[in-house]
Design a protein around this motif. Structure first.
Motif, PDB file in Angstrom:
ATOM      1  N   ARG A 148       0.791  -1.111   0.081  1.00  0.00           N
ATOM      2  CA  ARG A 148      -0.075  -0.139  -0.175  1.00  0.00           C
ATOM      3  C   ARG A 148       0.316   1.097   0.151  1.00  0.00           C
ATOM      4  O   ARG A 148       1.080   2.325  -0.663  1.00  0.00           O
ATOM      5  N   HIS A 149       1.790   1.574   0.503  1.00  0.00           N
ATOM      6  CA  HIS A 149       2.808   2.570   0.930  1.00  0.00           C
ATOM      7  C   HIS A 149       3.149   2.754  -0.323  1.00  0.00           C
ATOM      8  O   HIS A 149       4.015   4.067  -0.753  1.00  0.00           O
ATOM      9  N   ALA A 150       3.964   1.332  -1.082  1.00  0.00           N
ATOM     10  CA  ALA A 150       4.929   1.793  -2.045  1.00  0.00           C
ATOM     11  C   ALA A 150       3.379   2.115  -3.246  1.00  0.00           C
ATOM     12  O   ALA A 150       4.388   2.885  -3.949  1.00  0.00           O
ATOM     13  N   ARG A 151       2.580   1.305  -3.040  1.00  0.00           N
ATOM     14  CA  ARG A 151       2.052   1.907  -4.543  1.00  0.00           C
ATOM     15  C   ARG A 151       1.419   3.563  -4.128  1.00  0.00           C
ATOM     16  O   ARG A 151       1.931   4.320  -5.445  1.00  0.00           O
ATOM     17  N   ARG A 152       1.490   4.173  -2.876  1.00  0.00           N
ATOM     18  CA  ARG A 152       1.154   5.614  -2.550  1.00  0.00           C
ATOM     19  C   ARG A 152       2.524   6.539  -3.649  1.00  0.00           C
ATOM     20  O   ARG A 152       2.188   6.975  -4.004  1.00  0.00           O
ATOM     21  N   GLU A 153       3.583   5.763  -3.549  1.00  0.00           N
ATOM     22  CA  GLU A 153       4.589   6.472  -4.415  1.00  0.00           C
ATOM     23  C   GLU A 153       4.847   6.277  -5.509  1.00  0.00           C
ATOM     24  O   GLU A 153       6.028   7.471  -6.179  1.00  0.00           O
ATOM     25  N   ILE A 154       4.005   5.547  -6.851  1.00  0.00           N
ATOM     26  CA  ILE A 154       4.275   5.392  -7.492  1.00  0.00           C
ATOM     27  C   ILE A 154       2.497   6.262  -8.519  1.00  0.00           C
ATOM     28  O   ILE A 154       1.949   6.101  -7.888  1.00  0.00           O
ATOM     29  N   GLY A 155       3.137   6.742  -9.201  1.00  0.00           N
ATOM     30  CA  GLY A 155       2.218   7.376 -10.445  1.00  0.00           C
ATOM     31  C   GLY A 155       2.812   6.582 -11.811  1.00  0.00           C
ATOM     32  O   GLY A 155       3.870   6.660 -12.254  1.00  0.00           O
ATOM     33  N   LEU A 156       1.743   5.939 -12.583  1.00  0.00           N
ATOM     34  CA  LEU A 156       1.580   5.212 -13.756  1.00  0.00           C
ATOM     35  C   LEU A 156       0.646   6.400 -15.140  1.00  0.00           C
ATOM     36  O   LEU A 156       0.054   5.815 -14.413  1.00  0.00           O
ATOM     37  N   VAL A 157       1.661   5.806 -16.222  1.00  0.00           N
ATOM     38  CA  VAL A 157       0.756   7.416 -17.080  1.00  0.00           C
ATOM     39  C   VAL A 157       1.346   5.288 -18.091  1.00  0.00           C
ATOM     40  O   VAL A 157       2.401   5.618 -18.887  1.00  0.00           O
ATOM     41  N   PRO A 158      -0.149   4.576 -18.147  1.00  0.00           N
ATOM     42  CA  PRO A 158       0.468   3.601 -19.213  1.00  0.00           C
ATOM     43  C   PRO A 158      -0.091   3.756 -20.845  1.00  0.00           C
ATOM     44  O   PRO A 158       0.370   5.216 -21.322  1.00  0.00           O
ATOM     45  N   GLN A 159       0.589   3.273 -21.750  1.00  0.00           N
ATOM     46  CA  GLN A 159       0.975   3.866 -23.068  1.00  0.00           C
ATOM     47  C   GLN A 159      -0.576   3.509 -23.904  1.00  0.00           C
ATOM     48  O   GLN A 159      -0.889   4.593 -24.271  1.00  0.00           O
ATOM     49  N   GLU A 160      -1.879   2.837 -23.298  1.00  0.00           N
ATOM     50  CA  GLU A 160      -2.603   3.089 -23.963  1.00  0.00           C
ATOM     51  C   GLU A 160      -3.490   3.971 -22.836  1.00  0.00           C
ATOM     52  O   GLU A 160      -3.792   4.168 -21.662  1.00  0.00           O
ATOM     53  N   ILE A 161      -4.325   4.993 -23.985  1.00  0.00           N
ATOM     54  CA  ILE A 161      -4.943   6.046 -23.228  1.00  0.00           C
ATOM     55  C   ILE A 161      -6.221   5.278 -22.851  1.00  0.00           C
ATOM     56  O   ILE A 161      -7.377   4.463 -23.658  1.00  0.00           O
ATOM     57  N   ALA A 162      -7.117   5.259 -21.133  1.00  0.00           N
ATOM     58  CA  ALA A 162      -7.791   4.517 -20.665  1.00  0.00           C
ATOM     59  C   ALA A 162      -8.014   5.399 -19.533  1.00  0.00           C
ATOM     60  O   ALA A 162      -8.168   6.490 -19.209  1.00  0.00           O
ATOM     61  N   THR A 163      -9.813   6.226 -20.010  1.00  0.00           N
ATOM     62  CA  THR A 163     -10.677   7.722 -19.214  1.00  0.00           C
ATOM     63  C   THR A 163     -12.429   6.909 -19.455  1.00  0.00           C
ATOM     64  O   THR A 163     -12.248   6.586 -20.236  1.00  0.00           O
ATOM     65  N   ASP A 164     -12.746   7.313 -18.654  1.00  0.00           N
ATOM     66  CA  ASP A 164     -14.158   7.540 -19.195  1.00  0.00           C
ATOM     67  C   ASP A 164     -14.543   8.813 -19.773  1.00  0.00           C
ATOM     68  O   ASP A 164     -14.278   9.654 -18.383  1.00  0.00           O
ATOM     69  N   SER A 165     -14.525   8.421 -20.709  1.00  0.00           N
ATOM     70  CA  SER A 165     -14.943   9.230 -21.825  1.00  0.00           C
ATOM     71  C   SER A 165     -15.948  10.505 -21.027  1.00  0.00           C
ATOM     72  O   SER A 165     -16.167  11.810 -21.684  1.00  0.00           O
TER      73      SER A 165
END
Length: 320
Positions: free
Chosen positions: A74-91
Motif C-alpha cells: 500500500r505504501h509502495a503503491r502510493r509512491e508511484i504514478g503510472l502513465v500507461p501507453q494505452e489511453i484509458a479514461t471514463d469518456s
C-alpha cells in the motif's frame, strides 16, 4: 543517498514458461530521469508492471522509497504514478472530476490548489469542465499524466509517453517532464523514440531478452561507446576507394562525392593525421570536411545486436 527504487535479483517466468526477466539488479536515483530502452518483448513492460504492483514478481526484491512492494504494497503503491501507453479514461467524466477521483482512490484529502497547479502545468486548466470525450488525443495523454500525478507520487512511470503525439506536443511534453524532475519527481520512461531518451534522460538502461545489458550515464555512454566520422567533400567523385587506402576504415557515399573515415573517440590515436597524409600521397583532394558523432540510437542498436549475438553463441555452445 539511498536510491528511490532498488531492484535486486528480479526474475519473472510466466505460466507458459516464458522467462521475461532474468536476475535484474537496478538502482534508480532520486530526482533523475531514467530511460529504459529495449526492443519489443525485451522485458520493459514486465519490469515496470512488477515495480508498480500490477504483475507479481517471481524471485527477487523491489523497494520504492524504502517500501517493499510486497510487504508494504500500500505504501509502495502510493509512491508511484503510472502513465500507461494505452489511453484509458471514463469518456463522459469531466477533466477535473477525473483527477479528483484518481486522488481519492489513494485516500488523499481534497487539495484544489494542487490539482489546479497540475492542470495549469499541463495546459488543461481551461478544459477542466469539459467532458473527456471532447478532448484531442494529445490532451487525453496529458490528462493521463495529470491523473498519475494527482496523489503527489515521488516516482512517475511514463510508458511510451509521446506515442502518436505530434512533434510540437512532444517538445512541450519533454519540457513538462524536465519540470517534474526539477520539482523533485523521479521520472522513469520507456520509449521507442531514441531521440527522446537522448534529449531528456540523465541515465539510460538497455534491456534485451529479459537481461539488463547496460546502465550508464547518458553522456558517459556516448563518450565510451560512441564513434565519430570525419567526412570529406570531394571535388571529383571517386568510383572506388584506392587500393592504397583499402586498409583504413573508409567508405564512400552513394555518388562517391563524400569519403567517410570512422574513428573511435576514446582512442588516444584516432589515426586522422596518418589518414590525411596518405590521402595527400594518393593525390586525393577535398574541398571541405566535417565531423559527426554517433547518436544514442546507433549505440543502442549496436548494444542490442551484440547482446543477441552473444546469446546465439551461448545457445550454440550449449547445443553442442
Amino acid at each position: 543517498m539511498k536510491p528511490i527504487i532498488s531492484v535486486r535479483g528480479l526474475d519473472k517466468t510466466y505460466s507458459g514458461g516464458f522467462n521475461a526477466l532474468k536476475g535484474i539488479d537496478l538502482d534508480i536515483q532520486r530526482g533523475e530521469i531514467f530511460a529504459l530502452l529495449g526492443p519489443n518483448g525485451a522485458g520493459k513492460t514486465t519490469l515496470i508492471s512488477i515495480i508498480c504492483g500490477i504483475v507479481n514478481p517471481g524471485q527477487g526484491n523491489v523497494t520504492v522509497n524504502g517500501y517493499d512492494i510486497q510487504r508494504d504494497y500500500r505504501h509502495a503503491r502510493r509512491e508511484i504514478g503510472l502513465v500507461p501507453q494505452e489511453i484509458a479514461t471514463d469518456s463522459f467524466e469531466s477533466v477535473l472530476g477525473a483527477i479528483q477521483f484518481s486522488r481519492g482512490l489513494f485516500g488523499k484529502p481534497p487539495n484544489p490548489a494542487y490539482l489546479e497547479k497540475i492542470l495549469r502545468q499541463l495546459s488543461l486548466w481551461e478544459k477542466r469542465d469539459n467532458k473527456i470525450v471532447t478532448l484531442s488525443g494529445g490532451m487525453k495523454r496529458r490528462l493521463m499524466i495529470a491523473k498519475a500525478l494527482s496523489h503527489e507520487p515521488s516516482v512517475l512511470f511514463l510508458d511510451e509517453p509521446t506515442a502518436g503525439v505530434d512533434v510540437e506536443l512532444r517538445q512541450d511534453m519533454w519540457g513538462m517532464v524536465r519540470g517534474l524532475r526539477d520539482s523533485g519527481v523521479t521520472v522513469i520512461l520507456t520509449t521507442h523514440y531514441i531521440e527522446e531518451a537522448e534529449e531528456m534522460a540523465d541515465r539510460v538502461g538497455v534491456i534485451n531478452r529479459g537481461e539488463l545489458v547496460l546502465v550508464e550515464d547518458k553522456k558517459t555512454l556516448m563518450q565510451k561507446m560512441g564513434e565519430k566520422e570525419l567526412s570529406l567533400q570531394l571535388p571529383t567523385p571517386l568510383e572506388t576507394i584506392p587500393d592504397s587506402l583499402s586498409d583504413l576504415p573508409l567508405r564512400l557515399n552513394g555518388d562517391g562525392s563524400e569519403l567517410i573515415y570512422r574513428f573511435d573517440i576514446k582512442s588516444e590515436n584516432t589515426g586522422i593525421t596518418e589518414f590525411l597524409r596518405r590521402l595527400t600521397s594518393a593525390n586525393i583532394e577535398f574541398r571541405d570536411l566535417y565531423t559527426r558523432e554517433s547518436s544514442l540510437e546507433e549505440i543502442f542498436v549496436n548494444l542490442v545486436h551484440s547482446a543477441q549475438h552473444q546469446g546465439e553463441e551461448q545457445l550454440s555452445g550449449e547445443a553442442q
